[in-house]
Scaffold this active site. Sequence first.
Site, PDB file in Angstrom:
ATOM      1  N   ASP A   1       0.864  -1.190   0.000  1.00  0.00           N
ATOM      2  CA  ASP A   1       0.000   0.000   0.000  1.00  0.00           C
ATOM      3  C   ASP A   1       0.899   1.239   0.000  1.00  0.00           C
ATOM      4  O   ASP A   1       2.045   1.183   0.431  1.00  0.00           O
ATOM      5  CB  ASP A   1      -0.907   0.013   1.241  1.00  0.00           C
TER       6      ASP A   1
ATOM      7  N   ASN B   1      -3.876   6.563 -11.804  1.00  0.00           N
ATOM      8  CA  ASN B   1      -3.565   5.703 -10.663  1.00  0.00           C
ATOM      9  C   ASN B   1      -4.033   4.262 -10.931  1.00  0.00           C
ATOM     10  O   ASN B   1      -3.285   3.304 -10.737  1.00  0.00           O
ATOM     11  CB  ASN B   1      -4.260   6.246  -9.414  1.00  0.00           C
TER      12      ASN B   1
ATOM     13  N   THR C   1     -15.760  -3.858 -10.837  1.00  0.00           N
ATOM     14  CA  THR C   1     -17.001  -3.351 -10.239  1.00  0.00           C
ATOM     15  C   THR C   1     -18.197  -3.681 -11.130  1.00  0.00           C
ATOM     16  O   THR C   1     -18.084  -3.702 -12.362  1.00  0.00           O
ATOM     17  CB  THR C   1     -16.913  -1.829 -10.006  1.00  0.00           C
TER      18      THR C   1
ATOM     19  N   SER D   1     -19.079   6.786 -14.253  1.00  0.00           N
ATOM     20  CA  SER D   1     -18.179   7.819 -13.691  1.00  0.00           C
ATOM     21  C   SER D   1     -16.791   7.537 -14.248  1.00  0.00           C
ATOM     22  O   SER D   1     -16.518   6.456 -14.782  1.00  0.00           O
ATOM     23  CB  SER D   1     -18.142   7.729 -12.157  1.00  0.00           C
TER      24      SER D   1
ATOM     25  N   TYR E   1     -14.275   7.005 -12.482  1.00  0.00           N
ATOM     26  CA  TYR E   1     -13.780   5.857 -11.701  1.00  0.00           C
ATOM     27  C   TYR E   1     -14.248   4.540 -12.328  1.00  0.00           C
ATOM     28  O   TYR E   1     -13.441   3.645 -12.583  1.00  0.00           O
ATOM     29  CB  TYR E   1     -14.265   5.937 -10.245  1.00  0.00           C
ATOM     30  N   HIS E   2     -15.562   4.433 -12.556  1.00  0.00           N
ATOM     31  CA  HIS E   2     -16.063   3.177 -13.109  1.00  0.00           C
ATOM     32  C   HIS E   2     -15.421   2.904 -14.471  1.00  0.00           C
ATOM     33  O   HIS E   2     -15.126   1.753 -14.820  1.00  0.00           O
ATOM     34  CB  HIS E   2     -17.595   3.208 -13.212  1.00  0.00           C
TER      35      HIS E   2
ATOM     36  N   LYS F   1     -12.121   1.130 -14.362  1.00  0.00           N
ATOM     37  CA  LYS F   1     -12.222  -0.325 -14.187  1.00  0.00           C
ATOM     38  C   LYS F   1     -12.458  -1.022 -15.522  1.00  0.00           C
ATOM     39  O   LYS F   1     -11.999  -2.138 -15.747  1.00  0.00           O
ATOM     40  CB  LYS F   1     -13.370  -0.658 -13.227  1.00  0.00           C
TER      41      LYS F   1
ATOM     42  N   THR G   1     -30.426  10.628   2.678  1.00  0.00           N
ATOM     43  CA  THR G   1     -30.281  11.345   1.406  1.00  0.00           C
ATOM     44  C   THR G   1     -30.433  10.401   0.209  1.00  0.00           C
ATOM     45  O   THR G   1     -29.439   9.942  -0.371  1.00  0.00           O
ATOM     46  CB  THR G   1     -28.898  12.018   1.331  1.00  0.00           C
TER      47      THR G   1
ATOM     48  N   ARG H   1     -25.804  13.009  -9.320  1.00  0.00           N
ATOM     49  CA  ARG H   1     -25.177  12.155 -10.342  1.00  0.00           C
ATOM     50  C   ARG H   1     -26.029  12.152 -11.605  1.00  0.00           C
ATOM     51  O   ARG H   1     -27.221  12.502 -11.553  1.00  0.00           O
ATOM     52  CB  ARG H   1     -25.040  10.719  -9.840  1.00  0.00           C
TER      53      ARG H   1
END
Length: 400
Positions: A31, A118, A144, A179, A181-182, A185, A253, A326
């Site tokens: 890590d 990253n 994911t 996103s 991020y997604h 993947k 929320t 979103r």
Amino acid sequence: MRILVLGGDGYLGWPTALHLSARGHDVTVVDNFARRNWDDELGSHSLTPIRSLQERVVAWHAISGRSIHVAIGDLCDATFLEPLIRSTLPETVVHFGEQRSAPYSMIDRRHAVFTQQNNVVGTLNLLYAIAEHAPDCHLVKLGTMGEYGTPNIDIEEGYITIEHRGRRDTLPYPKQPGSWYHASKVHDSTNMLLACRIWGLRATDLNQGVVYGVETPETTLDERLCTRFDYDGVFGTALNRFLVQAVVGMPLTVYGRGGQTRGFLDIRDTLACVELAILNPAERGEMRVFNQFTEQFNVAGLAEAVQGAARQFGIEAQIEHLPNPRVEREEHYYQAANTRLLDLGLQPHMLSDTLLESVMQLVMRHRDLVRPALIMPAVNWRKTHNPASVSDIAPVGASS
Ligand code: NAD
Ligand code: USQ
């Protein structure tokens, strides 16, 4: 088995390292503490007080008599990763070591670029290091369910057989990430598939749903072993957030209409799934995909379940449908296959009132540590820049 757990200081990586060590595997945690730095960047924190990795490892040795080795470094730094793989010659690498928050990746261009650099570069470095030094090693990589998006047809496990103009083929299932991020993947999956094809590597892509829960048999042995619990508007996932909101008396929320349906699983099933993948490795040249979730819920249903659990503690939680920050479908068809891990023997823990109540009790124990200012969502998908509301600080390691 010699196993590297990349991202082994994180929410899922740490309990996985403990689980594998407890079963006699020779575990090394890798890590760079990026996750702890993102807390500093955002002014957020884990609600459960987590110890340093060094303290965790010392505590585990004192409790179990077993050693977990530690290697601190950035997967994006090939001069760190390549010698690590060469010297440890792992039989399995479990790869959790990525930036995993969709909202974080949507803050602005810098965070989008950072997330994709990253995640994609780290995994590509890893594929090269494995191909050069440990080509028989099995890569178990966390993907994911969000890679698939929410198509209006059933979601298969990684691949779909289609007929087109009289011809038939089995192809990677179409991807519609929601996103940056997604999307990172999806890029990883493409790269892994190519590496398996050209170099004959073996890989399992675990397309995981949203994980809930904090406690595992090992983390509860001692408070120094606990894992993180995120509830803020950037890293907190829906269920954690709802539980915290109920405890501090804020409305739950639900974004938009709340019909957004996702796959979910208990953290203990994450550990079981990873172990099943390790013990039943992919073949050389195979890039296998498992859909790793046990149940489907929509977010309005989750909020109602939390409302019900809160009543057991005398709390009357309100549900508020916020304008959705979103861009996503709020009412849609969702039917995803998840039989491959069950076929390998997974015995799922279903989301139960007792689990909800036990996590709520944990939140109540740490109630005084909750920072209400972190709770409201601060990242809007429609904006290309979400400035001071989150942070203007350049993310760690961002080079552009
Ligand atoms: P986390 O952020 O708590 O842990 C990730 C760990 O990876 C952190 O300790 C971080 O410091 C480390 N890391 C990140 N980039 C690194 C780099 N370049 N070099 C070295 N270490 C690095 O995340 P998590 O919730 O434990 O998720 C782990 C993995 O599982 C992620 O890949 C995530 O996408 C995937 N996943 C998580 C969930 C979930 O609900 N938490 C669901 C589906 C998939
Ligand atoms: N949501 C709300 N209210 C909230 C927070 C979220 O309604 O307060 C909604 C979101 O709009 C979304 C759904 O809940 O429709 C799930 O959001 P989430 O924040 O719980 O999870 P997500 O952003 O999808 O990401 C998490 C993990 C990520 C993992 C993913 C699995 O952070 O690492 O990849 O779950 S999946 O959702 O299957 O893609």
